[in-house]
Design a protein around this motif. Sequence first.
Motif, short mmCIF file in Angstrom:
data_model
loop_
_atom_site.label_atom_id
_atom_site.label_comp_id
_atom_site.label_asym_id
_atom_site.label_seq_id
_atom_site.Cartn_x
_atom_site.Cartn_y
_atom_site.Cartn_z
N LEU A 107 -6.97 16.15 -14.84
CA LEU A 107 -5.81 15.65 -15.58
C LEU A 107 -5.76 16.21 -17.01
CD1 LEU A 107 -5.48 11.92 -14.47
CD2 LEU A 107 -3.80 13.74 -14.16
N THR B 102 13.68 1.19 -11.48
CA THR B 102 12.61 0.91 -12.43
C THR B 102 13.10 1.35 -13.81
OG1 THR B 102 10.84 1.18 -10.82
CG2 THR B 102 10.28 1.63 -13.11
N ARG C 181 4.90 16.84 -2.66
CA ARG C 181 4.19 15.78 -3.34
C ARG C 181 2.67 15.95 -3.21
NH1 ARG C 181 4.80 9.60 -1.33
NH2 ARG C 181 4.56 8.55 -3.31
N ARG D 143 -5.08 3.93 2.37
CA ARG D 143 -5.13 3.06 3.55
C ARG D 143 -3.78 2.98 4.24
NH1 ARG D 143 -7.96 -1.88 0.46
NH2 ARG D 143 -6.48 -1.08 -1.06
N ARG E 84 10.46 3.10 -9.18
CA ARG E 84 9.21 3.60 -9.76
C ARG E 84 9.27 5.01 -10.31
NH1 ARG E 84 4.05 0.76 -6.76
NH2 ARG E 84 4.98 -1.31 -6.70
N GLU F 242 3.82 1.51 -1.29
CA GLU F 242 4.38 1.65 -2.64
C GLU F 242 3.33 2.17 -3.63
OE1 GLU F 242 6.24 -2.40 -3.20
OE2 GLU F 242 7.84 -1.06 -3.85
N ASP F 243 2.09 1.75 -3.43
CA ASP F 243 1.02 2.19 -4.34
C ASP F 243 0.46 3.56 -3.94
OD1 ASP F 243 1.26 -0.15 -5.71
OD2 ASP F 243 -0.45 -1.14 -4.77
N ASP F 244 0.99 4.12 -2.87
CA ASP F 244 0.50 5.39 -2.33
C ASP F 244 -1.01 5.31 -2.04
OD1 ASP F 244 1.03 7.90 -1.35
OD2 ASP F 244 0.64 8.93 -3.24
N ASP F 245 -1.40 4.17 -1.52
CA ASP F 245 -2.81 3.90 -1.20
C ASP F 245 -3.19 4.66 0.08
OD1 ASP F 245 -5.13 2.49 -0.01
OD2 ASP F 245 -4.76 0.99 -1.57
N ALA G 236 11.02 -1.31 -6.07
CA ALA G 236 11.47 -0.70 -7.32
C ALA G 236 11.37 0.81 -7.17
CB ALA G 236 10.60 -1.18 -8.48
N THR H 58 1.45 18.99 -5.15
CA THR H 58 1.46 18.68 -6.57
C THR H 58 0.19 17.92 -6.93
OG1 THR H 58 3.85 18.55 -6.56
CG2 THR H 58 2.73 17.51 -8.41
N ARG H 59 -0.08 16.89 -6.15
CA ARG H 59 -1.24 16.07 -6.46
C ARG H 59 -2.52 16.90 -6.38
NH1 ARG H 59 -1.89 11.61 -2.96
NH2 ARG H 59 -0.23 10.66 -4.14
N VAL I 248 -2.89 19.36 -9.29
CA VAL I 248 -3.20 18.69 -10.55
C VAL I 248 -4.64 18.20 -10.54
CG1 VAL I 248 -2.69 16.67 -11.97
CG2 VAL I 248 -0.83 18.07 -11.07
N TRP J 63 0.84 -1.22 0.00
CA TRP J 63 0.00 0.00 0.00
C TRP J 63 0.86 1.25 0.00
CZ3 TRP J 63 -4.23 -1.42 4.20
CH2 TRP J 63 -5.10 -2.38 3.65
N GLY K 228 8.72 0.88 -17.34
CA GLY K 228 8.08 0.94 -16.03
C GLY K 228 8.24 -0.33 -15.23
#
Lengths: 139, 361
Positions: B325, B86, B313, B32, B118, B27-30, B116, B316-317, B320, B25, B91
């Motif tokens: 997008l 990566t 970070r 949760r 990423r 790594e996936d920036d989840d 990785a 930025t998100r 955007v 999670w 990717g």
Amino acid sequence: MTETKKIRVLIAKPGLDGHDRGAKVVARALRDAGMEVIYTGLRQTPEMIVEAALQEDVDCIGLSILSNAHGALFPRIVELLTGEGRNDILLFAGGIFPDEDVPEIKRLGFRGVFGPGSDTRDIAAFIRTEIAARGPVRG
Amino acid sequence: MTVAAELVARVEAGDRRALARLITWIEDDDPRAHAALAGLYPRTGRAHIVGVTGAPGTGKSTLVSALAAEERKRGRSVGIISIDPTSPFTGGALLGDRIRMMEHIADRGVFMRSMASRGSVGGLSVSTSDAVRALDAFGCDVVFVETVGAGQAEIDIVRTAHSVIVIEAPGLGDEIQAFKAGILEIADVFVVNKADREGADKTANALKVMLDVGNTMKQRRGDGPARVPAPSAAEAGHHGAREGNFPAEAYAPTTDATEWRPPILKTVAAERRGVIEVVDALDAHWRHLRESGAITQRERERVEDEVRQLLGRTLTRRCVEAGGLERYAALVDAVTARALDPRGAVEALIGAWVAQRKEAG
């Protein structure tokens, strides 16, 4: 900006095979298909493979066997995964298997069996399709 | 119980599967993961975090595996995070560091995870810090973070460690290469691995000379960091005398007793030679950080770094996402077509977010 969930694959060689050319080719091909591939090297026991899959939290395990030891090793790996509650992981097998064994390997839960001459693009496509069919990953 | 709270409870109880999923999670920036990490945060701050970096082929994974074995002998549980690049083209990533670490696989006192890089800007060091924190909360006494010392992102990662090992090997070409990237300055312990090969002494000497030059410059400027001595040869002697081990080589004496002198240690990690001395040096450095109070400053710098990166970070998100997008892509197109300059695009993105905030209330 889109953050896609990466597919993580463990490529492992259970048993005593002397070389891992095929496994490395598949590992490389899956990397080139955009997946994160964890490679563990030769001569792994089922216990080692399952523990690595657990720690790495992979979505898929590819097992490569050339030595005809699949009859003993594959059921053990499936049993251990089930014991750890990780029988949700997609399994496929690569290597040399007698035709008459393939139904049994599939019955164990291996969704794909890839023999010599398989196109690595087919393997990548197989993994993508299977994982997409399982719905949102890592829920 | 929420999903995150349940995961926190399981990680605290030592469930390896829960820890593995938490790192996924992260790594996936989840979202949760964010909730779970908030829950685990009070339990962190106990592990000794050790960064290990060096050029490809110097033997980082082999050394980390050997260090983990020695830490286990000392009764400590070990976490390992191994980072590989990566591919910027596909990717994908091939993570092969486990090959050298499989000896620990049956040991429940060692948890290893391959990550990785990423390629998300600033994201790597954030997710690495979070993964380290997860291992810390899980109860690991020592956490090794291993990465190729190839660029700024990697240097940022090892900077998040309490102690940094920079590893060199003889025969990798011009010694100066390794010293270009500012990697010398971050080392607390130098290891010359593959020391049974020709040129090991030359490599160690080159390191020594580079350190002397750096130190002289610092002393002239009067801004050398407050440091205390590395374990002396005499302290390390009880190990150094052992046959087959390399004596710990304390590097050039300085007059300042409060200074930490990075020792230069020779190892043959594949044969476990010299490894005890490296763990001794890590222990000494960890002790030094705590006894000198330097840990407080390091910790603060670390936290500030992380807060700043997270801020960048997150903003930025949000910026955007506020404009969508498509609008983001359109702005990038406009900059590419020279219809807008990059700063103009940034202002437009921030403007969209501010407008959204105002609407929200």
